[in-house]
Scaffold this motif. Structure first.
Motif, short mmCIF file in Angstrom:
data_model
loop_
_atom_site.label_atom_id
_atom_site.label_comp_id
_atom_site.label_asym_id
_atom_site.label_seq_id
_atom_site.Cartn_x
_atom_site.Cartn_y
_atom_site.Cartn_z
N ALA A 171 0.83 -1.21 0.00
CA ALA A 171 0.00 0.00 0.00
C ALA A 171 0.86 1.26 0.00
O ALA A 171 0.53 2.25 -0.66
CB ALA A 171 -0.94 -0.01 1.20
N THR A 172 1.99 1.23 0.73
CA THR A 172 2.87 2.41 0.71
C THR A 172 3.47 2.61 -0.67
O THR A 172 3.60 3.75 -1.14
CB THR A 172 4.01 2.29 1.75
N LEU A 173 3.83 1.52 -1.34
CA LEU A 173 4.36 1.63 -2.70
C LEU A 173 3.32 2.21 -3.65
O LEU A 173 3.61 3.09 -4.46
CB LEU A 173 4.82 0.27 -3.20
N ARG A 174 2.10 1.72 -3.53
CA ARG A 174 1.04 2.17 -4.44
C ARG A 174 0.66 3.63 -4.22
O ARG A 174 0.08 4.25 -5.10
CB ARG A 174 -0.18 1.26 -4.30
N SER A 175 1.00 4.16 -3.06
CA SER A 175 0.70 5.58 -2.82
C SER A 175 1.67 6.49 -3.57
O SER A 175 1.43 7.70 -3.66
CB SER A 175 0.74 5.88 -1.32
N HIS A 176 2.75 5.91 -4.13
CA HIS A 176 3.75 6.74 -4.82
C HIS A 176 4.07 6.28 -6.24
O HIS A 176 4.53 7.08 -7.04
CB HIS A 176 5.05 6.76 -4.01
N PHE A 177 3.85 5.00 -6.55
CA PHE A 177 4.22 4.47 -7.86
C PHE A 177 2.97 3.94 -8.56
O PHE A 177 2.20 3.19 -7.96
CB PHE A 177 5.25 3.35 -7.72
N ARG A 178 2.82 4.29 -9.83
CA ARG A 178 1.62 3.86 -10.55
C ARG A 178 1.59 2.35 -10.74
O ARG A 178 0.58 1.71 -10.51
CB ARG A 178 1.54 4.56 -11.92
N TYR A 179 2.69 1.78 -11.17
CA TYR A 179 2.71 0.34 -11.45
C TYR A 179 3.46 -0.39 -10.35
O TYR A 179 4.65 -0.16 -10.13
CB TYR A 179 3.34 0.05 -12.82
N VAL A 180 2.75 -1.27 -9.66
CA VAL A 180 3.34 -2.11 -8.62
C VAL A 180 2.90 -3.55 -8.91
O VAL A 180 1.71 -3.83 -9.00
CB VAL A 180 2.88 -1.69 -7.21
N LEU A 181 3.87 -4.42 -9.06
CA LEU A 181 3.59 -5.84 -9.31
C LEU A 181 4.03 -6.64 -8.09
O LEU A 181 5.12 -6.43 -7.56
CB LEU A 181 4.35 -6.32 -10.55
N ASP A 182 3.16 -7.57 -7.65
CA ASP A 182 3.44 -8.32 -6.43
C ASP A 182 3.39 -9.82 -6.69
O ASP A 182 3.27 -10.27 -7.84
CB ASP A 182 2.48 -7.91 -5.31
N GLY A 183 3.48 -10.58 -5.62
CA GLY A 183 3.54 -12.04 -5.74
C GLY A 183 2.28 -12.66 -6.27
O GLY A 183 2.31 -13.81 -6.74
N ASN A 184 1.16 -11.96 -6.22
CA ASN A 184 -0.09 -12.48 -6.78
C ASN A 184 -0.25 -12.12 -8.26
O ASN A 184 -1.13 -12.66 -8.93
CB ASN A 184 -1.29 -11.93 -6.00
N TYR A 185 0.58 -11.21 -8.74
CA TYR A 185 0.46 -10.78 -10.14
C TYR A 185 0.91 -11.89 -11.08
O TYR A 185 0.21 -12.23 -12.03
CB TYR A 185 1.29 -9.52 -10.37
N ASN A 186 2.09 -12.45 -10.81
CA ASN A 186 2.57 -13.61 -11.57
C ASN A 186 3.74 -14.24 -10.83
O ASN A 186 4.26 -13.68 -9.85
CB ASN A 186 2.95 -13.25 -13.01
N ALA A 187 4.16 -15.41 -11.30
CA ALA A 187 5.21 -16.16 -10.61
C ALA A 187 6.55 -15.42 -10.63
O ALA A 187 7.37 -15.58 -9.72
CB ALA A 187 5.37 -17.54 -11.23
N ALA A 188 6.78 -14.61 -11.67
CA ALA A 188 8.06 -13.90 -11.78
C ALA A 188 8.25 -12.90 -10.65
O ALA A 188 9.39 -12.51 -10.36
CB ALA A 188 8.15 -13.19 -13.13
N HIS A 189 7.16 -12.48 -10.00
CA HIS A 189 7.26 -11.49 -8.93
C HIS A 189 6.94 -12.09 -7.56
O HIS A 189 6.63 -11.36 -6.62
CB HIS A 189 6.36 -10.29 -9.24
N ARG A 190 7.07 -13.39 -7.45
CA ARG A 190 6.77 -14.04 -6.17
C ARG A 190 7.78 -13.68 -5.10
O ARG A 190 7.51 -13.84 -3.90
CB ARG A 190 6.73 -15.56 -6.35
N ASN A 191 8.98 -13.19 -5.50
CA ASN A 191 10.02 -12.92 -4.50
C ASN A 191 10.41 -11.44 -4.43
O ASN A 191 11.44 -11.11 -3.84
CB ASN A 191 11.26 -13.78 -4.76
N HIS A 192 9.62 -10.56 -5.03
CA HIS A 192 9.90 -9.13 -4.90
C HIS A 192 8.72 -8.31 -5.41
O HIS A 192 7.89 -8.79 -6.17
CB HIS A 192 11.16 -8.73 -5.69
N PHE A 193 8.65 -7.07 -4.95
CA PHE A 193 7.77 -6.07 -5.55
C PHE A 193 8.53 -5.38 -6.68
O PHE A 193 9.72 -5.08 -6.55
CB PHE A 193 7.39 -4.98 -4.54
N HIS A 194 7.83 -5.11 -7.76
CA HIS A 194 8.34 -4.21 -8.79
C HIS A 194 7.53 -2.93 -8.72
O HIS A 194 6.29 -2.97 -8.72
CB HIS A 194 8.20 -4.84 -10.18
N ALA A 195 8.21 -1.79 -8.65
CA ALA A 195 7.52 -0.49 -8.63
C ALA A 195 8.21 0.42 -9.62
O ALA A 195 9.44 0.48 -9.66
CB ALA A 195 7.57 0.12 -7.23
#
Length: 279
Positions: A171-195
């Motif tokens: 939620a803190t990331l989404r308050s500042h960055f438009r695109y945030v990908l998390d572990g539920n988005y796909n398997a490639a992001h299971r071990n990190h947030f992309h912002a």
């Protein structure tokens, strides 16, 4: 985002180990009382993360080891510091995000943010990383021992406290960055947030966005006990539960249009997550 490159963050590289050994040896050889004056070791970023001189000049990249005073390490490591690169504008956004993370988590009783781990900012690839306007976040550490560990998959942890803290950080990331990908988005992001910087300052929650939808579905499940599918499809069940979430947090308005209401919602989610409270 897009063509994502996975990096091995499990253990320090040979270069890291040799560098650490060199610092240890230097401290042993230093005269008594002067060991504390040894220069701080800062390593270059991992391969592919260091821009060429031409790229750094063309993108106006700057180098950093900390964000708003918080140390940035590679992956799950806690030493040594490394040089990272991004644009000046993105670094300003990182500092604003760090202030929000520190402030909201402190309001919920966490200690100061001690350090974060990252898989990269500028990376020699296409997309936002190659433009120096993206961050991969793998862990957050607070003074006192609390962590939010994306690298170990806290989004799917069997511990509800850890899951809630994970979505609070998101939620803190989404308050500042438009695109945030998390572990539920796909398997490639299971071990990190992309912002990343894409689309700023348009920080709405869009029904047609898989990233936004899986975040809201997971939040409803972890804070309301909704039990809905986290499938990225904004259907009637998701709408019903999000409406309940808004009502309980005292948020009105259209989340697809009103950025102020979105940020109000995100702060409510973050505070409840850091406090490990249902909504």
């Amino acid at each position: 985002m897009g063509h994502h490159v996975e990096h091995d963050l499990r253990s320090p590289s040979r270069r890291t180990l040799l560098g650490a050994a060199g610092v240890a040896g230097a401290s042993l050889l230093a005269p008594a009382g002067l060991a504390h004056a040894a220069p701080e070791e800062v390593l270059a970023p991992p391969p592919g993360h260091a821009p060429s001189r031409q790229t750094a000049q063309a993108l106006a990249l700057q180098t950093f080891q900390r964000i708003n005073g918080v140390e940035v390490y590679y992956g799950k490591q806690t030493s040594p510091l490394r040089n990272w690169s991004c644009t000046a504008g993105f670094y300003d956004r990182l500092q604003a995000w760090m202030r929000t993370l520190s402030n909201w988590s402190a309001q919920a009783g966490h200690g100061a943010v001690r350090s974060i781990g990252s898989a990269g900012f500028y990376v020699n690839k296409s997309g936002q990383h190659g433009a120096g306007t993206a961050m991969d976040l793998s862990i957050v550490r607070w003074a006192g021992g609390r962590t939010s560990n994306m690298f170990d998959g806290d989004h799917a942890s069997g511990n509800r406290t850890r899951r809630r803290r994970y979505f609070a950080v998101e939620a803190t990331l989404r308050s500042h960055f438009r695109y945030v990908l998390d572990g539920n988005y796909n398997a490639a992001h299971r071990n990190h947030f992309h912002a990343d910087f894409g689309g700023l300052p348009n920080r709405r929650l869009l029904h047609g966005s898989r990233s936004d939808t899986v975040f809201m579905q997971a939040v409803c499940n972890n804070f309301l006990g909704s039990g809905i599918a986290v499938d990225g499809a904004w259907g009637s069940n998701t709408q019903r539960e999000v409406t309940m979430l808004k009502n309980r947090l005292g948020v009105s308005g259209d989340l697809q249009r009103d950025r102020g209401k979105v940020n109000q919602l995100l702060k409510g989610i973050a505070l409840h997550g850091f406090r490990d409270q249902a909504i």
